[in-house]
Design a protein around this motif. Structure first.
Motif, mmCIF file in Angstrom:
data_model
loop_
_atom_site.group_PDB
_atom_site.id
_atom_site.type_symbol
_atom_site.label_atom_id
_atom_site.label_comp_id
_atom_site.label_asym_id
_atom_site.label_seq_id
_atom_site.Cartn_x
_atom_site.Cartn_y
_atom_site.Cartn_z
ATOM 1 N N UNK A 129 -52.168 27.149 -24.965
ATOM 2 C CA UNK A 129 -50.726 27.345 -25.175
ATOM 3 C C UNK A 129 -49.979 26.067 -24.835
ATOM 4 N N UNK A 130 -49.100 25.632 -25.744
ATOM 5 C CA UNK A 130 -48.209 24.498 -25.448
ATOM 6 C C UNK A 130 -46.784 25.025 -25.446
ATOM 7 N N UNK A 131 -46.045 24.744 -24.398
ATOM 8 C CA UNK A 131 -44.629 25.112 -24.351
ATOM 9 C C UNK A 131 -43.835 23.807 -24.287
ATOM 10 N N UNK A 132 -43.025 23.551 -25.317
ATOM 11 C CA UNK A 132 -42.295 22.287 -25.407
ATOM 12 C C UNK A 132 -40.808 22.512 -25.211
ATOM 13 N N UNK A 133 -40.130 21.510 -24.672
ATOM 14 C CA UNK A 133 -38.667 21.562 -24.643
ATOM 15 C C UNK A 133 -38.126 20.135 -24.632
#
Ligand code: FAD
Length: 440
Positions: free
Chosen positions: A206-210
């Motif tokens: 899982x990649x969570x980007x912001x």
């Protein structure tokens, strides 16, 4: 000629059945009981969607029906016109409505309340509208659940390890509460699927980007740090100050040039007012319809607006407008009812004012964060507060019952690994599910 002038009953039309429109119609039926007023609601749906629980629908804890409150049951004295308002003629006080079979109808009003809410804010990023999905509708939430489970099943039999890896990679863009909750719920669903298949959960990436340098700015620095810690401990690769530059059917490209092979991309970076607001030709602020503190529109005393679609002055925070949250939308719905009734000579109008009560954010198994009345909570206690709050805030007893039973089921049994496949790829796209194309 208005209904009032023609000696007919006064007609109040509410556009939209979200938090603001629903609460407004509900409060209006009480305030106008015993008068000849007729309340009409126009919405493409026959339900009010409790959006804060959409991540749990995506994660397989809740059924989509549990988070949709039937209007016929909750608003028995409100006439429902099932359709979408395409245009508003302010001079002739008429709404132009198209139904799902392209039938058209004109609906006239004595007072109109515009609460068409918001849609996902898209940017002109190549491939975004085609290959990413948002999280504003049941179709989108169901898409994520089905997509994740289907990709994990396909990966198991894929002979090409690179394709299998892409199928086992999920990219979520947007680390505010909605995106973070979605990531946590999908991670839990993937962990359950992996454990049943004897697969190491780390194989599902899982990649969570912001683009910002912090997760969940809404809950403050201390809780934000805690959330970051928990996400990373669950193997979620959180990359801040990072976004996408391009998406394809089997990959995304990050702004540092990295290409990430994936088949599942969530775009949860924020919202903008529903497209109807742009068609009005009225002043807006940050894309939201400008309203006065009493939620009426300057120069149009018969037009009111609230919720995500309206730029409501925040009287407790001079110079700013209220944020697009359900908390404000619900209370603005009640204020709209009060002030619309006052405009008809029933009761007194009041400016909208509300002190922020904080947020509750469910982050999957055994963990949540919450800051009710500025008290910072995390972990199991926050989880109890969060679930209790949703049960309290759910505006219909049958829905509350269904959600409570689902929470109990979640305590006693593993998450069901079922992709029912009700939503097609096409139906879950932004254009079909939210009615939006690219915005700049
Ligand atoms: C995943 C997620 C989680 C969230 N969690 C929280 C939370 O925990 N706490 C919180 O405070 N807020 C939360 N929010 C924000 C909250 O959902 C919104 O602020 C709230 O829904 C706004 O209410 P509204 O009535 O203005 O608009 P909406 O709820 O968006 O409703 C708008 C309604 O108008 C209808 N409509 C739109 N256009 C038209 C048209 N042209 N004609 C007729 N009808 C139309 C729509 O179909 C819909 O029924 C969350 C949002 C999301 C997406």
């Amino acid at each position: 000629m208005t209904h009032e002038a023609a000696g007919q009953s006064t007609r109040i039309v509410v556009v939209g059945s979200g938090f603001a429109g629903f609460e407004c119609a509900r409060a209006l039926t009480r305030r106008l009981a015993g008068t000849d007023a007729r309340i009409t609601m126009i919405s493409p749906h026959d339900y009010m969607l409790y959006t804060p629980l959409l991540p749990e629908v995506a994660g397989g804890i809740l059924d989509a029906r549990f988070v949709t409150v039937p209007l016929s049951e909750a608003l028995p004295n409100v006439e429902l016109v099932k359709g979408r308002v395409d245009s508003v003629d302010l001079d002739s006080r008429t709404l132009h409505v198209t139904d799902c079979e392209q039938g058209v109808e004109n609906v006239s009003w004595d007072r109109v309340v515009l609460t068409p809410g918001s849609v996902t804010r898209l940017f002109d990023i190549p491939g975004l509208a085609e290959h990413a999905r948002g999280l504003k509708t049941p179709a989108e939430a169901l898409f994520f659940r089905d997509q994740l489970l289907t990709q994990l099943e396909l990966a198991e039999r894929d002979t090409d390890p690179l394709v299998a890896r892409a199928r086992r990679t999920v990219v979520v863009v947007g680390a505010s509460y909605a995106g973070t909750e979605l990531t946590a719920q999908l991670r839990a669903l993937a962990d359950e699927a992996a454990s049943r298949r004897g697969l190491d959960p780390k194989e599902v990436r899982f990649l969570l980007l912001d683009a910002a340098d912090t997760v969940m700015p809404e809950v403050g620095e201390k809780l934000g740090r805690k959330v970051l810690e928990v996400l990373r401990s669950r193997g979620i690769d959180v990359r801040l100050e990072t976004t996408l530059t391009e998406l394809g059917p089997d990959h995304v490209t990050l702004d540092d040039g990295t290409v990430v092979p994936t088949r599942t991309v969530a775009w949860v970076t924020g919202v903008t007012a529903g497209p109807l607001i742009d068609t009005l030709g009225l002043p807006t602020e940050k894309g939201r319809l400008t309203v006065r503190p009493d939620l009426s529109v300057e120069g149009h005393p018969d037009v009111f607006a609230g919720g995500d679609a309206a730029a409501v002055p925040d009287l407790r925070n001079s110079g700013s407008i209220t944020p697009p949250t359900a908390q404000h939308a619900v209370r603005q719905g009640r204020a709209l009812a009060r002030n619309v009734a006052a405009s008809l000579g029933i009761g007194d109008a009041k400016p909208y004012t509300h002190r922020d009560m904080g947020l509750v954010v469910d982050l999957g198994p055994g963990f949540a964060v919450a800051n009710p009345l500025n008290i910072q909570l995390s972990g199991f206690l926050a989880k109890v507060v969060t679930r209790a709050y949703h049960l309290y805030a759910m505006p219909n007893a049958a829905n509350r019952w269904a959600v409570a039973l689902a929470y109990l089921t979640d305590l006693l049994f593993p998450r069901p690994l079922v992709s029912i496949g009700l939503v097609t790829d096409e139906e879950s796209r932004f254009a079909a599910s939210e009615g939006v194309g690219a915005q700049t």
